[in-house]
Design an enzyme around this catalytic site. Structure first.
Site, short mmCIF file in Angstrom:
data_model
loop_
_atom_site.label_atom_id
_atom_site.label_comp_id
_atom_site.label_asym_id
_atom_site.label_seq_id
_atom_site.Cartn_x
_atom_site.Cartn_y
_atom_site.Cartn_z
N ASP A 64 45.89 11.75 -26.73
CA ASP A 64 46.58 11.50 -25.47
C ASP A 64 46.99 10.05 -25.21
O ASP A 64 47.67 9.75 -24.22
CB ASP A 64 45.70 11.99 -24.29
CG ASP A 64 44.29 11.39 -24.31
OD1 ASP A 64 44.13 10.22 -24.71
OD2 ASP A 64 43.35 12.10 -23.90
N HIS A 108 43.09 12.10 -35.01
CA HIS A 108 43.80 13.40 -35.02
C HIS A 108 45.25 13.28 -34.56
O HIS A 108 45.84 14.25 -34.13
CB HIS A 108 43.05 14.42 -34.14
CG HIS A 108 41.69 14.79 -34.69
ND1 HIS A 108 40.71 15.40 -33.94
CD2 HIS A 108 41.18 14.66 -35.94
CE1 HIS A 108 39.65 15.61 -34.69
NE2 HIS A 108 39.90 15.16 -35.91
N CYS A 162 58.44 15.34 -39.13
CA CYS A 162 59.06 16.47 -39.82
C CYS A 162 57.99 17.25 -40.57
O CYS A 162 57.04 16.67 -41.10
CB CYS A 162 60.13 15.95 -40.79
SG CYS A 162 60.99 17.29 -41.61
N CYS A 203 64.73 18.37 -37.56
CA CYS A 203 64.89 17.06 -38.20
C CYS A 203 66.32 16.97 -38.77
O CYS A 203 66.98 17.98 -39.01
CB CYS A 203 63.87 16.98 -39.33
SG CYS A 203 63.87 15.42 -40.21
N THR A 238 32.29 14.11 -26.86
CA THR A 238 32.66 14.98 -27.98
C THR A 238 31.50 15.90 -28.31
O THR A 238 30.34 15.49 -28.29
CB THR A 238 33.09 14.17 -29.23
OG1 THR A 238 33.22 15.08 -30.34
CG2 THR A 238 32.13 13.06 -29.61
N PRO A 274 27.53 15.13 -20.64
CA PRO A 274 26.69 15.90 -19.70
C PRO A 274 25.92 17.02 -20.41
O PRO A 274 24.92 17.51 -19.88
CB PRO A 274 27.69 16.47 -18.69
CG PRO A 274 29.04 16.27 -19.27
CD PRO A 274 28.97 15.22 -20.32
C1 BJW Z 1 32.28 15.31 -21.20
C2 BJW Z 1 32.91 15.36 -19.97
C3 BJW Z 1 32.93 14.16 -19.20
C4 BJW Z 1 33.11 17.31 -20.91
N1 BJW Z 1 32.33 13.07 -19.67
N2 BJW Z 1 31.70 14.23 -21.63
C5 BJW Z 1 36.82 26.53 -42.28
C6 BJW Z 1 38.20 26.63 -42.49
C7 BJW Z 1 39.04 25.50 -42.38
C8 BJW Z 1 38.51 24.26 -42.07
C9 BJW Z 1 37.13 24.18 -41.87
C10 BJW Z 1 36.30 25.30 -41.99
N3 BJW Z 1 35.03 24.90 -41.73
C11 BJW Z 1 35.02 23.58 -41.46
C12 BJW Z 1 36.29 23.13 -41.54
C13 BJW Z 1 36.76 21.74 -41.29
C14 BJW Z 1 37.37 21.66 -39.90
C15 BJW Z 1 36.25 21.82 -38.86
O1 BJW Z 1 35.48 20.91 -38.62
N4 BJW Z 1 36.14 22.97 -38.23
C16 BJW Z 1 35.03 23.21 -37.30
C17 BJW Z 1 35.57 23.70 -35.98
C18 BJW Z 1 34.09 24.19 -37.96
N5 BJW Z 1 37.99 20.38 -39.83
C19 BJW Z 1 39.24 20.20 -40.23
O2 BJW Z 1 39.93 21.13 -40.62
C20 BJW Z 1 39.74 18.78 -40.23
N6 BJW Z 1 40.29 18.47 -41.50
C21 BJW Z 1 39.54 18.46 -42.60
O3 BJW Z 1 38.34 18.66 -42.58
O4 BJW Z 1 40.24 18.20 -43.74
C22 BJW Z 1 39.59 18.51 -44.98
C23 BJW Z 1 39.76 20.00 -45.24
C24 BJW Z 1 40.98 20.46 -45.68
C25 BJW Z 1 41.13 21.81 -45.96
C26 BJW Z 1 40.08 22.70 -45.75
C27 BJW Z 1 38.86 22.22 -45.26
C28 BJW Z 1 38.70 20.86 -45.00
C29 BJW Z 1 40.83 18.60 -39.20
C30 BJW Z 1 40.32 18.79 -37.82
C31 BJW Z 1 41.47 18.76 -36.84
C32 BJW Z 1 41.01 19.06 -35.42
N7 BJW Z 1 42.16 19.27 -34.62
C33 BJW Z 1 41.99 19.45 -33.21
C34 BJW Z 1 43.37 19.72 -32.57
C35 BJW Z 1 44.18 18.41 -32.52
C36 BJW Z 1 45.54 18.59 -31.98
C37 BJW Z 1 45.59 19.10 -30.57
O5 BJW Z 1 44.98 18.53 -29.66
O6 BJW Z 1 46.24 20.10 -30.36
O7 BJW Z 1 41.39 18.28 -32.62
S1 BJW Z 1 40.82 20.74 -32.78
C38 BJW Z 1 40.10 19.91 -31.43
O8 BJW Z 1 38.69 19.62 -31.72
C39 BJW Z 1 40.82 18.55 -31.34
C40 BJW Z 1 39.68 17.63 -31.04
O9 BJW Z 1 40.02 16.30 -31.38
C41 BJW Z 1 38.55 18.20 -31.86
C42 BJW Z 1 37.17 17.78 -31.40
O10 BJW Z 1 36.92 18.25 -30.11
P1 BJW Z 1 36.11 17.33 -29.09
O11 BJW Z 1 36.87 16.13 -28.77
O12 BJW Z 1 34.73 17.15 -29.56
O13 BJW Z 1 36.18 18.24 -27.78
P2 BJW Z 1 35.21 19.45 -27.34
O14 BJW Z 1 35.95 20.25 -26.35
O15 BJW Z 1 34.65 20.16 -28.50
O16 BJW Z 1 33.98 18.72 -26.65
C43 BJW Z 1 34.12 18.03 -25.43
C44 BJW Z 1 32.78 17.44 -25.07
O17 BJW Z 1 32.94 16.63 -23.92
C45 BJW Z 1 31.72 18.49 -24.74
O18 BJW Z 1 30.54 18.19 -25.47
C46 BJW Z 1 31.48 18.30 -23.23
O19 BJW Z 1 30.14 18.52 -22.86
C47 BJW Z 1 31.88 16.87 -23.03
N8 BJW Z 1 32.39 16.53 -21.68
N9 BJW Z 1 33.41 16.60 -19.73
C48 BJW Z 1 31.72 13.11 -20.85
N10 BJW Z 1 33.56 14.12 -17.96
#
Ligand code: BJW
Length: 244
Positions: free
Chosen positions: A100, A115, A123, A143, A183, A209
């Site tokens: 963001d 990310h 593209c 593109c 996170t 939290p």
């Molecule tokens: C507060 C609060 C307040 C609330 N104050 N706190 C099986 C198949 C394919 C891939 C995989 C697989 N198993 C594992 C993988 C790897 C995969 C992965 O990790 N998956 C898991 C889900 C299991 N990772 C990937 O694929 C990554 N690439 C990779 O590993 O490459 C190598 C590879 C290649 C090929 C195959 C396998 C590996 C890429 C990851 C990309 C993540 N993309 C997203 C979308 C981005 C674009 C978009 O926004 O549309 O990124 S998903 C989403 O999750 C987003 C976030 O950045 C990311 C993390 O989430 P985050 O920020 O932690 O948010 P939340 O909602 O989970 O948590 C919020 C927290 O805040 C909570 O704890 C609340 O309590 C807290 N909170 N209010 C403080 N006020």
């Protein structure tokens, strides 16, 4: 919290923040997981993978356009601002999973976007990349090369930008203090950053939290919202630095 900061402040020169969706939640940007999270009503496999995009680019763009509108209007909150203010007292690097741009809007100067960024488009085939921080009218932007443009974000199964990731690992492995904010630490490889920091004997603080899978590894867990915890933490740090 005061004891930890007071006792260690002298030694803390390099601070790394690892941030996630929670830090922007109070700026009106929803998180992914949890009760009001985006993945509650949307299937990530239908919206956040390259296969999903090629299967139904219109659907994916509709979803991203809606989120882009929200991001354009969002303003940094006290959490983002507190992190930016800390630069006066220490070397601060922000490693964010967020797309963001709110850390940059809050004036943090060293932000690595793991990310990508939702305001940029690229593209799906050639190397074209552009920053479009406004609404665009086309339903399916194309593109110049004729292929479909996509948001410049990292989807599941895609690699993180390698130069960014390399730098992020470097900063994580060198810091004295890592603060992990808003996170769930379920997505790899970003969730390995605290492990690298710990291996370098950095102090680990978590602000969330809710408990995460790494809470038990932290030196300090602050179960609070980031808008409340970060200004307090930063103010304690400033006081301790000024005394030392
Ligand atoms: C507060 C609060 C307040 C609330 N104050 N706190 C099986 C198949 C394919 C891939 C995989 C697989 N198993 C594992 C993988 C790897 C995969 C992965 O990790 N998956 C898991 C889900 C299991 N990772 C990937 O694929 C990554 N690439 C990779 O590993 O490459 C190598 C590879 C290649 C090929 C195959 C396998 C590996 C890429 C990851 C990309 C993540 N993309 C997203 C979308 C981005 C674009 C978009 O926004 O549309 O990124 S998903 C989403 O999750 C987003 C976030 O950045 C990311 C993390 O989430 P985050 O920020 O932690 O948010 P939340 O909602 O989970 O948590 C919020 C927290 O805040 C909570 O704890 C609340 O309590 C807290 N909170 N209010 C403080 N006020």
């Amino acid at each position: 919290m005061f004891e930890l900061i007071r006792n260690q402040t002298k030694e803390i020169r390099k601070i790394v923040f690892v941030t996630g969706a929670g830090i922007s939640q109070e700026s009106g940007i929803p998180t992914f997981r949890g009760k009001d999270g985006l993945w509650r009503n949307h299937d990530p496999m239908k919206l956040a993978t390259i296969d999903a995009f090629f299967n139904n680019p219109k659907l994916v763009w509709e979803w991203y356009n809606e989120r882009r509108e929200n991001v354009f209007q969002a303003q940094p909150n006290q959490g983002h601002t507190a992190i930016a203010e800390l630069e006066e007292y220490a070397e601060v690097v922000v490693l964010t999973q967020n797309i963001d741009g709110l850390h940059q809007k809050a004036s943090s100067s060293k932000v690595l976007e793991l990310h990508g960024n939702i305001t940029r488009i690229k593209c799906s085939v050639c190397n074209f990349l552009d920053d479009i921080p406004r609404r665009f009218s086309e339903n399916l932007p194309l593109c110049k090369c004729g292929n479909i443009l996509r948001p410049d974000v990292v989807w599941f199964g895609e690699s993180l930008p390698q130069d960014v990731w390399k730098k992020a690992m470097g900063f994580a492995g060198e810091c004295d203090l890592m603060v992990v904010v808003g996170t769930s630490l379920v997505v790899s490889p970003a969730n390995t950053l605290p492990i690298s920091a710990k291996q370098n004997n950095a102090i680990l603080i978590e602000i969330n939290p809710e408990k995460t899978e790494m809470s038990s590894e932290m030196d300090l867990v602050i179960n609070d919202l980031s808008t409340s915890a970060l200004p307090k933490l930063v103010s304690l740090f400033k006081q301790a630095k000024e005394k030392n």
